[in-house]
Enzyme design. Structure first.
Site, short mmCIF file in Angstrom:
data_model
loop_
_atom_site.label_atom_id
_atom_site.label_comp_id
_atom_site.label_asym_id
_atom_site.label_seq_id
_atom_site.Cartn_x
_atom_site.Cartn_y
_atom_site.Cartn_z
N ASP A 425 0.87 -1.17 0.00
CA ASP A 425 0.00 0.00 0.00
C ASP A 425 0.91 1.23 0.00
OD1 ASP A 425 -2.32 1.61 0.31
OD2 ASP A 425 -1.96 1.70 2.46
N LYS A 426 0.35 2.41 -0.22
CA LYS A 426 1.16 3.63 -0.23
C LYS A 426 0.94 4.45 1.03
CE LYS A 426 0.03 7.50 -2.04
NZ LYS A 426 0.33 8.40 -0.91
N THR A 427 -0.28 5.00 1.17
CA THR A 427 -0.54 5.94 2.24
C THR A 427 -0.45 5.26 3.60
OG1 THR A 427 -2.04 7.10 0.75
CG2 THR A 427 -2.15 7.68 3.08
N GLU A 536 -3.79 20.66 -0.39
CA GLU A 536 -4.46 21.95 -0.28
C GLU A 536 -4.17 22.60 1.06
OE1 GLU A 536 -9.00 22.53 -0.29
OE2 GLU A 536 -8.38 22.88 -2.37
N PHE A 581 -11.18 20.51 -8.81
CA PHE A 581 -10.12 19.65 -9.33
C PHE A 581 -10.67 18.24 -9.57
CE2 PHE A 581 -6.70 16.61 -9.00
CZ PHE A 581 -5.66 17.20 -9.69
N ASP A 721 -4.97 5.68 -4.08
CA ASP A 721 -4.71 7.07 -4.44
C ASP A 721 -4.83 7.30 -5.94
OD1 ASP A 721 -4.33 7.93 -1.93
OD2 ASP A 721 -2.15 7.91 -1.97
N ARG A 828 -5.95 3.86 -7.72
CA ARG A 828 -7.41 3.84 -7.51
C ARG A 828 -7.91 2.39 -7.39
NH1 ARG A 828 -8.86 8.05 -5.24
NH2 ARG A 828 -11.01 7.87 -5.92
N ASN A 857 -8.46 -1.20 4.49
CA ASN A 857 -8.58 -1.46 3.06
C ASN A 857 -7.51 -2.42 2.55
OD1 ASN A 857 -6.71 0.72 3.62
ND2 ASN A 857 -6.53 1.00 1.43
N ASP A 858 -6.53 -2.72 3.38
CA ASP A 858 -5.46 -3.63 2.96
C ASP A 858 -5.67 -5.06 3.47
OD1 ASP A 858 -3.99 -1.47 1.78
OD2 ASP A 858 -3.36 -0.89 3.79
#
EC number: 7.6.2.1
Length: 1145
Positions: A425-427, A536, A581, A721, A828, A857-858
């Site tokens: 995973d990344k985040t 942001e 965006f 992501d 995604r 989610n993993d």
């Protein structure tokens, strides 16, 4: 009161988009797959009761109270050796057994009982987690117009619940209303998609007024929607209320296990419960039973040994039948001393075939020592001790969170040494969930002196002298999201710069062009920001620190404190429109009116879309900005361009009317139409510069990935992501490297967009499938054509494309392309897709896969992989609870695999091979003796000798080998990652290696038996001239076996500790102690061992000479082979040892 109260976010475009619009899918309501009916606020409705939907109880356990014993027994007896000994234990109660039944049954019960207890304890831990979740409290609405607390597990479809701030949603809900007037709420979806930025959800306008408990009393409605499925990012349904129907979209749905943030409360209707919720639909159900590759191969070896057992038993029974037939011929008995005239069916010359058959069964039990039942017990002990060492490794202890590494299961220790693919995973796994503003380019001038982690890593690898380590975090004034240093524009000094007007416009855009909401702390007066993304938030904080502070936002205006000549000046900007965006637009714009009555379009976006929208006059700083953007990207920074233009009053009025008409459009392609109209005004821009923010990696991630790559481990990143974010992180953590060619598989294409406008779902699906198929084929051609040039490729696949790539018809193409690339990024991705990708690699390529993640989610990915590693980070423990191993930081994976994985693989592989060696050695001496004794079924050794062989005399040294042995030190494992290739190639547990050990066992048994027989038979042994008898021969052979197998393990060990010496030589010494003590017991107990050592063996020089010569002879073959191998066919660690032994200079 915060500044947000009274704001109606639906007045802004990003939030007006949350008003439900019908889509083509809503026409499917009532058809197959869209048949769910929910009676809101009326779960006791007879029609609702008939539907009989699942309750909200969830279970992640492998066992239940009812199935634990049968299922656990099945798990144990699917091990071939356990099943064999179960059969033997049953047969041992018959007269066929050459030994007593308890000697087989008791060890089997101990093995099975201990393993079942271990499985039960591990599953009880998961059970406790389920109990905690199912018994959480939630408020449910009752007909008496009040809310009552109840447990999560008691929720029913149709219930109205009240969820308060910082609470998790107990089921999948339809958002009715919130503490905000226009029904918005902030949701954290960390456990679903791994993202920490808050998502904005919006209730339907028709229900947003239901903010009082009394108003809910009259609320009666019906929902018809899709059936339970795993799609997190889609929802199709319709609300029927007051005679009208209202289409429902994902923005009205609150998913289980996401958390309510920055909103006092919400009211929602339960749509999906328990295992019907989307997060549970994404879970792998039930949790899989994982077994290592070595354990699976062990079963095949046991099959081989069992075949060998059957073969030698069959051979023995044939010869026994022949010899028995010869005992009665012509009315005469050949071996009269055996009394064949007065015997049972087990030895009857007149019925030799039947006797031979029973002898075959006896042989199956006698040679059962070929199949080591104690192997499984010893491995369990070794793995538990290995797990303790992993848990106590101080180099994998994370002091900041006080979390050590944790081996949550001991079944897969050796699998850590064979990993070839890592699915990450990344985040929260690679990153710290933190964005920091570090650099910028304004008017062609680069600002910001700090070094990024990527720059430090590159400099460290290149050895370019001392690194710049100081930054704002070390200055004592650390500001989250801001790590920028440059005295030229800090503290108001930007006014002295040549292009101060450009700098002013640059930071005004950062402060104004956003949807961030300021919140003032009542006690300190400090302002913080709630933003839709960490990017942001970092922009707004950077603007504030430079002197452009966003302090108030209203429905139609935004107020700043601007620092001008050292004084704070308040400026108000009227918001006319915000163009949000999206991954397709890759930009965001705000149209505002200034206090000077000028209309400005302020735009920020990706360089790929901003550069092409610049006017001729607006390209003054283009060349320099491109140069800086390239340098920022090389430093692993996420870049974004800032530009603006001034609009005429008439131009804006005309465009605004056209845009309003597009917003009022209720067709399926409304959003596409709005994008086209927005694109018309986002033209002829004037470039101001570029921002560069750093998505902070966890400490040591680039170095860890680089080291794992040197070990030839391939890493795939599977993330929820956006593609842009994932690619940037890929570069930042060295997963994607400079010069690597990217192959991007995407459906974000003009032709697909054109079909979406037409709304033909079948045509869209067909075109998407064909597009992905072509892109995969083109990518494979590109990779194949570049093989000779040795170019590295990186594959990037976005979520929609991945859904088609995983189709049965395309998955082979996808896998072939992915395996040919050096790195893979799947963006995604849903949890289900993560699990499917992992399964595809694991099943179709037969490679060992490791999945690592930190969020709920993993979980599916962790459970699907051969090994699941959970990051025990700051967000939740779902991943950890579903993992096999838990670590606090990604960088600890390097030590977990390259050190502990390498050691555990070598130890278990050598241990298993040695186990089979020593049992074959022992078992075949029984076979040679039986052949020597006319296949009589007589064991060569005393019963207790055989019972204690695997318990006392050979067990502890092999356990010490499995726990303590090291071919090289931990430092060298990390310094030379190529050593890890031994595990990936499975060198130490390949079939040739296993068969060599088995042949060594057979050869050792031959040397022991025939050398002993030929040296001692017919020789005067006792002082009175008596020759060697059965008891002495058995004791001498057994002594040789004990010495040979223990000295063999001494030759195999690379790293000696006092424990290993104690166990090896202590086991041999214990054999002599046992012979003395056991021999002094009464003859009825000690039988053939009565004083055999003290009175016969010990006084005889022949006994000691035979032992010495036989043992030396048994060790020579292995010693010779290792000498030859290390010289001519060296393994990786042999090469390393030889290199380190060479004289320097």
């Amino acid at each position: 009161m915060t500044m947000r109260e009274g704001l109606h976010f639906s007045k802004l475009l990003p939030f007006s988009c949350f008003k439900s619009q019908p889509s083509e899918n809503h026409g499917l309501i009532g058809q197959k797959g869209y048949s769910r009916v929910v009676y809101c606020n009326d779960p006791d409705n007879p029609e609702a009761i008939k539907l009989n939907y699942r309750g909200n109880y969830v279970s992640n356990t492998k066992y239940t109270a009812l199935n634990f014993i049968p299922k656990s027994l099945f798990e144990q007896f699917r091990r071939v050796a356990n099943f064999y000994f179960l059969v033997v234990a049953c047969v041992s109660f018959s007269p066929l057994a050459p030994y007593t039944a308890p000697s087989v049954a008791v060890p089997l019960l101990v093995v099975i009982g201990a393993t079942m207890a271990k499985e039960g304890i591990e599953d009880w831990r998961r059970r406790k987690q389920d109990i905690e979740a199912n018994n959480r409290r939630v408020k449910v609405y009752h007909k008496n117009s009040t809310f009552h607390e109840t447990r999560w597990k008691k929720l029913r479809v149709g219930d109205i619940v009240k969820v308060s701030k910082d609470e998790y949603f107990p089921a999948d809900l339809l958002l009715l209303s919130s503490s905000y007037e226009d029904g918005i709420c902030y949701v954290e979806t960390m456990n679903l998609d791994g993202e920490t930025d808050l998502k904005l959800k919006h209730a339907l306008e028709v229900t947003s007024s239901l903010r009082e408990e009394e108003s809910l009393k009259k609320f009666m409605a019906m929902i018809k929607c899709e059936d339970p499925n795993e799609k997190l990012y889609s929802f199709v349904g319709t609300l029927y209320y007051n005679g009208y129907d209202y289409p429902l979209l994902p923005r009205q749905i609150l998913l289980r296990d996401s958390k309510l943030r920055n909103t006092e409360f919400i009211y929602g209707v339960v749509i999906f419960t328990g295992h019907d919720t989307k997060v549970m639909q994404n879970a792998v159900d039930p949790p899989p039973s994982k077994r290592s590759k070595i354990e699976r191969r062990m079963d095949k070896i046991v099959y081989l040994l069992f075949s060998m057992l059957v073969l030698i038993s069959f051979i023995g029974s044939i010869f026994f039948g022949i010899e028995t037939t010869k005992d009665f011929r012509g009315g005469r008995f050949r071996r009269w001393y055996l009394r064949p005239d007065d015997t049972t069916v087990f030895f009857d010359p007149k019925r030799a075939p039947i006797s031979a058959f029973f002898h075959f069964l006896t042989g199956l039990m006698l040679y059962g020592y070929l199949i080591p039942i104690s192997l499984y017990v010893s491995i369990e002990i070794v793995k538990v001790l290995q797990s303790i060492f992993i848990n106590q490794d101080q180099d994998m202890y994370y002091k900041e969170t006080n979390k050590p590494a944790q081996a949550r299961t001991s079944n897969l220790n050796e699998e850590l040494g064979q990993v070839e693919y890592i699915m990450s995973d990344k985040t929260g796994t690679l990153t710290c969930n933190s964005m920091e503003f570090v650099k910028c380019s304004i008017a062609g001038v680069a600002y910001g002196y700090g070094m990024t982690e990527v720059e430090r890593a590159v400099a460290r690898i290149a050895g370019d002298g001392p690194l710049e380590a100081d930054d704002t975090r070390n200055s004592g004034n650390s500001i989250k999201g801001f790590n920028f240093r440059d005295e030229r524009i800090m503290n108001g000094k930007w006014v002295n710069e040549p292009h101060s007007d450009v700098i002013q416009k640059f930071f005004r855009i950062l402060a104004v062009c956003n949807t961030a909401v300021p919140e003032r702390n009542k006690e300190t007066g400090e302002i913080s920001y709630e933003a839709e993304s960490p990017d942001e938030a970092a922009f707004v904080i950077a603007a504030r620190e430079i002197g452009f502070e966003l302090f108030k936002r209203k429905q139609s205006s935004i107020s700043l404190h601007e620092l001008v000549n050292g004084e704070k000046v308040t400026r108000v900007y009227q918001i006319l429109q915000i163009l949000e965006f999206s991954s397709y637009r890759k930009r965001m714009s705000a149209i505002v009116r200034t206090m000077e009555n000028k209309i400005l379009l302020l735009c920020k976006g990706a360089d790929s879309v901003i550069f092409e929208r610049l006017s001729y006059e607006g390209r003054l700083f283009e060349a320099k900005t491109k140069e800086h953007v390239k340098k920022f990207a090389e430093a692993g920074l996420r870049t974004m361009l800032l530009a603006y233009r001034e609009l005429g009053e008439g131009e804006h009025k005309e465009w605004a009317a056209e845009f309003s008409n597009a917003k009022a459009n209720v067709t399926a392609y409304r959003d596409v139409l709005m994008d086209e109209i927005a694109d018309k005004i986002e033209r002829d821009l004037i470039l101001l510069g570029a921002t560069a923010i750093e998505d902070k990696l966890q400490k040591g991630v680039p170095e860890c990935i680089d080291k794992l790559a040197k070990a030839t481990i391939k890493i795939w990143v599977l993330t929820g992501d956006k593609m842009e974010t994932a690619i940037n992180i890929g570069y930042a953590c060295s997963l994607l490297r400079e010069g690597m060619k990217l192959i991007i598989i995407t459906l974000d294409l003009p032709e697909i967009k054109a079909l979406e406008r037409q709304g033909d779902m079948e045509a869209i699906s067909k075109a998407s499938f064909q597009s992905v198929q072509k892109q995969l084929e083109d990518g494979k051609i590109q990779v194949d054509s570049a093989k000779e040039g040795r170019n590295e490729f990186g594959l990037v696949v976005e979520g929609k494309s991945l859904a088609f790539a995983l189709d049965n018809k395309l998955e082979k193409n996808f896998l072939n392309l992915a395996l040919a690339c050096a790195s893979v990024l799947c963006c995604r991705s849903t949890p289900k897709q993560k699990a499917l990708v992992t399964r595809l690699v694991k099943m179709d390529s037969s490679k060992t896969t490791l999945a690592i993640g930190d969020g709920g989610n993993d979980v599916s990915m962790l459970q699907e992989a051969d090994i699941g590693v959970g990051i025990s980070g700051v967000e939740g423990m779902e991943a950890v609870m579903s993992s096999d191993f838990a670590i606090a930081q990604f960088c600890f994976l390097e030590r977990l695999l390259l050190v502990h994985g390498h050691w555990c693989y070598r130890r278990i592989a050598m241990m298993v091979c040695y186990f089979f060696y020593k049992n074959i050695t022992f078992g075949f001496t029984l076979f040679w003796f039986e052949a020597y004794a006319s296949f009589s079924g007589q064991p060569a050794y005393n019963d207790w000798y055989m019972s204690f062989y695997n318990v006392f005399f050979t067990s502890l040294p092999v356990i010490a080998l499995g726990v303590f042995d090291q071919d090289v030190s931990a430092r060298l494992c990390l310094k030379y990652p190529l050593l890890y290739r031994e595990g990936i190639k499975n060198i130490l547990f390949s079939w040739p290696h296993i068969l060599l050990w088995m042949c060594n066992g057979v050869l050792t048994s031959i040397i022991i038996f025939f050398f002993t027989i030929n040296s001692m038979i017919n020789q005067a042994f006792r002082r009175d001239g008596q020759v060697v008898d059965y008891e002495i021969l058995g004791a001498t052979m057994y002594t040789c076996v004990v010495w040979a197998v223990n000295c063999q393990i001494a030759l195999s060990i690379h790293y000696f500790t006092w424990i290993q010496h104690f166990f090896i030589w202590g086991s041999i010494a214990f054999w002599y102690i046992f012979m003395v003590i056991y021999g002094f017991l009464p003859p009825g107990v000690s039988t053939t061992a009565h004083k055999v050592f003290v009175e016969a063996c010990a006084p005889s020089i022949l006994y000691w000479l035979v032992t010495l010569l036989v043992v030396i002879s048994t060790l020579l073959p292995y010693f010779s082979y290792r000498a030859f191998q290390s010289r001519f066919l060296p393994m990786y660690h042999d090469d390393l040892i030889s290199v380190r032994r060479r004289p320097r200079g």
